[in-house]
Design an enzyme around this catalytic site. Structure first.
Site, PDB file in Angstrom:
ATOM      1  N   VAL A 174      -7.031 -21.167 -17.041  1.00 48.65           N
ATOM      2  CA  VAL A 174      -7.316 -22.452 -17.681  1.00 48.65           C
ATOM      3  C   VAL A 174      -7.373 -22.143 -19.189  1.00 48.65           C
ATOM      4  O   VAL A 174      -8.443 -21.690 -19.461  1.00 48.65           O
ATOM      5  CB  VAL A 174      -8.255 -23.204 -17.147  1.00 48.65           C
ATOM      6  CG1 VAL A 174      -8.676 -24.375 -17.590  1.00 48.65           C
ATOM      7  CG2 VAL A 174      -8.254 -23.456 -15.572  1.00 48.65           C
ATOM      8  N   LEU A 175      -6.288 -22.095 -19.767  1.00 47.72           N
ATOM      9  CA  LEU A 175      -6.260 -21.589 -21.221  1.00 47.72           C
ATOM     10  C   LEU A 175      -6.152 -23.112 -22.036  1.00 47.72           C
ATOM     11  O   LEU A 175      -7.044 -23.119 -23.241  1.00 47.72           O
ATOM     12  CB  LEU A 175      -5.101 -20.924 -21.694  1.00 47.72           C
ATOM     13  CG  LEU A 175      -5.222 -19.536 -20.959  1.00 47.72           C
ATOM     14  CD1 LEU A 175      -4.721 -19.303 -19.552  1.00 47.72           C
ATOM     15  CD2 LEU A 175      -4.308 -18.538 -21.863  1.00 47.72           C
TER      16      LEU A 175
ATOM     17  N   ARG B  64      36.580 -25.527  -2.850  1.00 47.41           N
ATOM     18  CA  ARG B  64      36.917 -26.416  -3.421  1.00 47.41           C
ATOM     19  C   ARG B  64      38.404 -26.327  -3.896  1.00 47.41           C
ATOM     20  O   ARG B  64      38.747 -25.389  -4.839  1.00 47.41           O
ATOM     21  CB  ARG B  64      36.121 -26.788  -4.572  1.00 47.41           C
ATOM     22  CG  ARG B  64      36.458 -27.675  -5.924  1.00 47.41           C
ATOM     23  CD  ARG B  64      36.535 -29.290  -5.143  1.00 47.41           C
ATOM     24  NE  ARG B  64      36.811 -30.116  -6.153  1.00 47.41           N
ATOM     25  CZ  ARG B  64      36.868 -31.449  -5.784  1.00 47.41           C
ATOM     26  NH1 ARG B  64      36.756 -31.859  -4.505  1.00 47.41           N
ATOM     27  NH2 ARG B  64      37.204 -32.283  -6.705  1.00 47.41           N
TER      28      ARG B  64
ATOM     29  N   GLN C  52      28.358 -26.407 -13.741  1.00 46.06           N
ATOM     30  CA  GLN C  52      29.777 -26.899 -14.195  1.00 46.06           C
ATOM     31  C   GLN C  52      30.678 -26.646 -13.323  1.00 46.06           C
ATOM     32  O   GLN C  52      31.662 -27.290 -13.160  1.00 46.06           O
ATOM     33  CB  GLN C  52      29.808 -26.071 -15.750  1.00 46.06           C
ATOM     34  CG  GLN C  52      30.885 -26.389 -16.592  1.00 46.06           C
ATOM     35  CD  GLN C  52      30.916 -27.992 -17.273  1.00 46.06           C
ATOM     36  OE1 GLN C  52      29.636 -28.449 -17.235  1.00 46.06           O
ATOM     37  NE2 GLN C  52      31.558 -28.347 -17.824  1.00 46.06           N
TER      38      GLN C  52
ATOM     39  N   LEU D 190      30.769 -26.857 -10.291  1.00 41.38           N
ATOM     40  CA  LEU D 190      30.918 -28.091  -9.182  1.00 41.38           C
ATOM     41  C   LEU D 190      31.257 -29.298  -9.819  1.00 41.38           C
ATOM     42  O   LEU D 190      31.487 -30.257  -9.433  1.00 41.38           O
ATOM     43  CB  LEU D 190      29.390 -28.313  -8.593  1.00 41.38           C
ATOM     44  CG  LEU D 190      29.219 -27.439  -7.480  1.00 41.38           C
ATOM     45  CD1 LEU D 190      28.701 -25.997  -8.154  1.00 41.38           C
ATOM     46  CD2 LEU D 190      27.910 -27.973  -6.793  1.00 41.38           C
ATOM     47  N   GLY D 191      31.641 -29.376 -11.308  1.00 42.31           N
ATOM     48  CA  GLY D 191      32.265 -30.594 -11.800  1.00 42.31           C
ATOM     49  C   GLY D 191      31.157 -31.724 -11.733  1.00 42.31           C
ATOM     50  O   GLY D 191      30.133 -31.465 -11.564  1.00 42.31           O
TER      51      GLY D 191
ATOM     52  N   GLU E 187       3.461 -19.812 -20.135  1.00 43.25           N
ATOM     53  CA  GLU E 187       2.914 -18.430 -19.889  1.00 43.25           C
ATOM     54  C   GLU E 187       3.685 -17.929 -21.547  1.00 43.25           C
ATOM     55  O   GLU E 187       4.065 -16.845 -21.379  1.00 43.25           O
ATOM     56  CB  GLU E 187       3.735 -17.432 -18.895  1.00 43.25           C
ATOM     57  CG  GLU E 187       2.945 -17.626 -17.413  1.00 43.25           C
ATOM     58  CD  GLU E 187       1.677 -17.624 -17.632  1.00 43.25           C
ATOM     59  OE1 GLU E 187       1.095 -17.033 -18.649  1.00 43.25           O
ATOM     60  OE2 GLU E 187       0.939 -18.064 -16.878  1.00 43.25           O
TER      61      GLU E 187
ATOM     62  N   ASP F 164       5.506 -11.095 -29.711  1.00 44.61           N
ATOM     63  CA  ASP F 164       4.789 -10.251 -28.895  1.00 44.61           C
ATOM     64  C   ASP F 164       5.680  -8.927 -29.007  1.00 44.61           C
ATOM     65  O   ASP F 164       5.225  -7.904 -29.160  1.00 44.61           O
ATOM     66  CB  ASP F 164       4.499 -10.750 -27.702  1.00 44.61           C
ATOM     67  CG  ASP F 164       3.834  -9.838 -26.691  1.00 44.61           C
ATOM     68  OD1 ASP F 164       2.700  -9.485 -27.097  1.00 44.61           O
ATOM     69  OD2 ASP F 164       4.151  -9.466 -25.706  1.00 44.61           O
TER      70      ASP F 164
END
Ligand code: ST9
Length: 614
Positions: free
Chosen positions: A163-164, A324, A418, A420-421, A445, A454
């Protein structure tokens, strides 16, 4: 059929064929768990993840947890509860937990391999199961009395949270205003509002223990003025764990989110109408440093979660592409009656699939490489040796794993969809959910920009470049030791790819050099640091590409060696490893030269532009 496509073969390849974990498991610091047991753990967790944990991730997305404002409680959907119970009953959470808390020694590399399997199947479930991990932090940092609390947390499998964040303190944790007031009995009362609290309220456990950053009365500003408090949802008898009554911490809203809906995100009010009692961690005012012990672990977890999502996204896309049928072969475009082919025959689909494969497998290699460094820290510590160099490398790579890992996974998941169209846009396929569930990984995070800062300021400048130098030295040693060709004289050896890695490593070094010069200039002219800020994410991502390129090529060298004697499915597997590494070196690493050039061109223009010109 489960949405989750695991890749146990590649996990084992990294752990045992590339990173040599057989020689480490079963001896020294890890004497209790040998390679055969490690493989068995992974097989069991894989089965559990695919067959019993995955489904409820989808069901809880469609039918998410519900908040009752009258009781300030959240109930989770039944399928998620059933899967969670199955996981906890399996006792997997004991791996890596201290013995004092009933845990079993586990090499970090095995732990994070297991984590990938669960995080890919059902990320929320993994996070709900984090109570014992938080107990281990109390075990390490708490007083003798608080270690009793840790024991109760494990015995009763309570949940836990970090909890920040507050409405006006997100990335800038030091702006937090939540107060802590000392009480005569040695406890503290917490007052304030915290938001975006992952799993801050739910009914999967009888109690939730919050790890809360708050500012004691009279403490200074910024992160250094914050202390860490253990604040339970229910007060309890520390000797038995029996619940006594509600503590003054309540959920005031459940956030409606883009994704990861199974995992509750709540606002928590502390001390509104009733005192929120807590204990100061370890009786020491050292909150931010203590909380970073959770944050570092959680950053590794978030990177692994993102990467796990990309892996299953890619494998789903691959399954689809293999079956496909659409369009004809490009080379026969002139023939009107040419047969229709599966889309794996199309060059652009192959380009995209191989890019996804290279990132998915390269990022997995990164997780396991970092985890192997963590194995090394444990081994050195157990032998009474100084693990400083390994710690530096681990610290350097954590923001890369989290920041680069989450950015690339999210970017490549869009490419998985993409493939899978238009079908990829439907909820009948899992990738649209993967994308929604994975977006948070670049945000929580510490956003990617925070990881980049960092990485540069803390992990390079403050470290005086030692870890980065060691990393580059390791890469150059690999290149120097590697044979130029594969020895069969057919011209498909790794020399060109190795040359590209050498160049990319130099590009990375040069970018860091530009930024170090700007950082030094900022001592005389403070605004020179803006140029560092403009390049920081670029450097983080460039480092990710170099390390992934290195690890893919290292894996390819092993695969090339094994291919000579491989049989059955292993032949295609090793060929795929070699192809992915070469493809990454050919198509991604050369881009770093352009990034190096851009980094060198960055000037003050953008920061001098008036805001209304945007
Ligand atoms: C959140 C929750 O996002 C997400 C959900 C996570 C799920 C939780 C589950 C996690 C566990 C999972 C376990 C599962 C287990 C399952 C098991 C089943 C088998 N490294 O630079 P300074 C310290 S929560 C170490 O001056 P500023 C250090 O002590 C929200 N320490 O910072 C330092 O002092 P010194 C997350 C570090 O300018 C001090 O901080 N929020 C590091 O004051 C001050 O440093 C965020 O992450 C480090 N890298 O503050 C906040 N850095 O220098 C993002 C700092 O003397 N913001 N310290 O050593 C930041 O990180 C900011 O940069 C800032 C800046 C707050 C640090």
């Amino acid at each position: 059929m489960s949405h989750y496509r695991s890749n146990l073969r590649d996990l084992e390849f990294n752990l045992f064929e590339v990173l040599g974990r057989d020689a480490v498991y079963g001896s020294g610091a890890f004497a209790d768990l040998d390679g055969a047991t490690g493989r068995d753990v992974l097989r069991q967790v894989e089965r559990l993840a695919v067959e019993e944990l995955a489904d409820s991730a989808v069901l809880a997305d469609r039918d998410p947890p519900v908040f009752d404002p009258r009781t300030a409680t959240v109930s989770v959907p039944e399928p998620l509860r059933t899967a969670f119970t199955r996981f906890m009953d399996g006792g997997w959470w004991r791996l890596g937990l201290p013995r004092e808390l009933g845990g079993t020694d586990c090499p970090p590399s095995l732990y994070w391999a297991m984590a990938e399997l669960v995080l890919g199947a059902n990320p929320a479930l993994w996070m709900y199961s984090s109570g014992p991990f938080f107990a281990s932090v109390i075990q390490r940092l708490g007083t003798a009395r608080q270690r009793e609390i840790a024991r109760r947390m494990v015995d009763r499998l309570w949940g836990a949270t970090m909890v920040l964040t507050e409405p006006d303190a997100g990335s800038d944790v030091g702006a937090a205003r939540t107060r802590a007031l000392p009480q005569p009995d040695g406890t503290w009362h917490i007052e304030g509002v915290k938001r975006f609290i992952t799993n801050g309220e739910h009914d999967l456990a009888e109690n939730i223990v919050h790890f809360v950053l708050a500012r004691p009365q009279g403490a200074g500003p910024g992160t250094k003025g914050l202390s860490l408090f253990i604040v339970p949802k229910y007060d309890f008898d520390p000797d038995t764990g029996d619940l006594l009554g509600r503590n003054g911490v309540h959920a005031t809203r459940l956030d409606r989110k883009m994704g990861l809906k199974a995992s509750t995100t709540v606002e928590l009010a502390f001390g509104a109408g009733q005192p929120a009692k807590g204990w100061l961690m370890g009786d020491r005012h050292d909150g931010i440093r203590q909380m970073f012990q959770v944050i570092e672990f959680a950053r590794m977890m978030v990177g692994t979660k993102a990467i796990a999502a990309l892996s299953t996204g890619y494998l789903n896309a691959l399954d689809y592409a293999r079956s496909r049928v659409q369009g004809g072969d490009l080379a026969r475009a002139a023939e009107r009656d040419a047969p229709r082919v599966t889309i794996t025959h199309h060059p652009d689909v192959r380009r995209s699939l191989m890019t996804q494969k290279a990132y998915a497998e390269g990022l997995r290699a990164l997780v396991l490489y970092v985890a192997t460094i963590q194995d090394g820290i444990r081994v050195e510590e157990a032998a009474g040796e100084d693990a400083e160099a390994a710690r530096g490398l681990n610290d350097l790579l954590l923001p890369v794993l989290k920041g680069y890992g989450s950015e690339k996974s999210y970017e490549q998941l869009a490419q998985s969809l993409q493939i899978l169209g238009g079908s990829g846009y439907l909820q009948e396929y899992p990738i649209e959910q993967y994308i929604r569930d994975a977006k948070i990984d670049t945000l929580y995070e510490g956003t990617t920009a925070i990881q980049a800062q960092d990485f540069f300021f803390r992990k390079i400048v403050r470290d005086r470049g030692r870890a980065l130098t060691a990393l580059l030295r390791e890469i150059r040693t690999f290149l120097a030791d590697a044979p130029d060709g594969d020895g069969d004289g057919d011209g498909d050896g790794p020399a060109a790819a190795h040359g590209r890695l050498a160049r990319a490593a130099s590009d990375l070094e040069a970018m860091a050099g530009v930024m170090l010069a700007d950082a030094a200039a900022s001592e005389r002219a403070p605004k020179a640091v803006y140029r560092v800020g403009l390049n920081a994410t670029r450097l983080l991502l460039a480092c990710g590409d170099v390390v992934v390129g290195y690890l893919l090529l290292r894996g390819a060298a092993v695969a090339r060696h094994r291919l000579a004697t491989a049989r059955g499915g292993d032949v295609a597997f090793y060929r795929g490893k070699i192809a992915a590494a070469a493809f990454f070196a050919d198509t991604v690493l050369p881009l770093l030269t352009a990034q190096r050039e851009i980094a060198g061109h960055v000037d003050d223009t953008l920061m001098e532009l008036p805001e209304d010109a945007f």
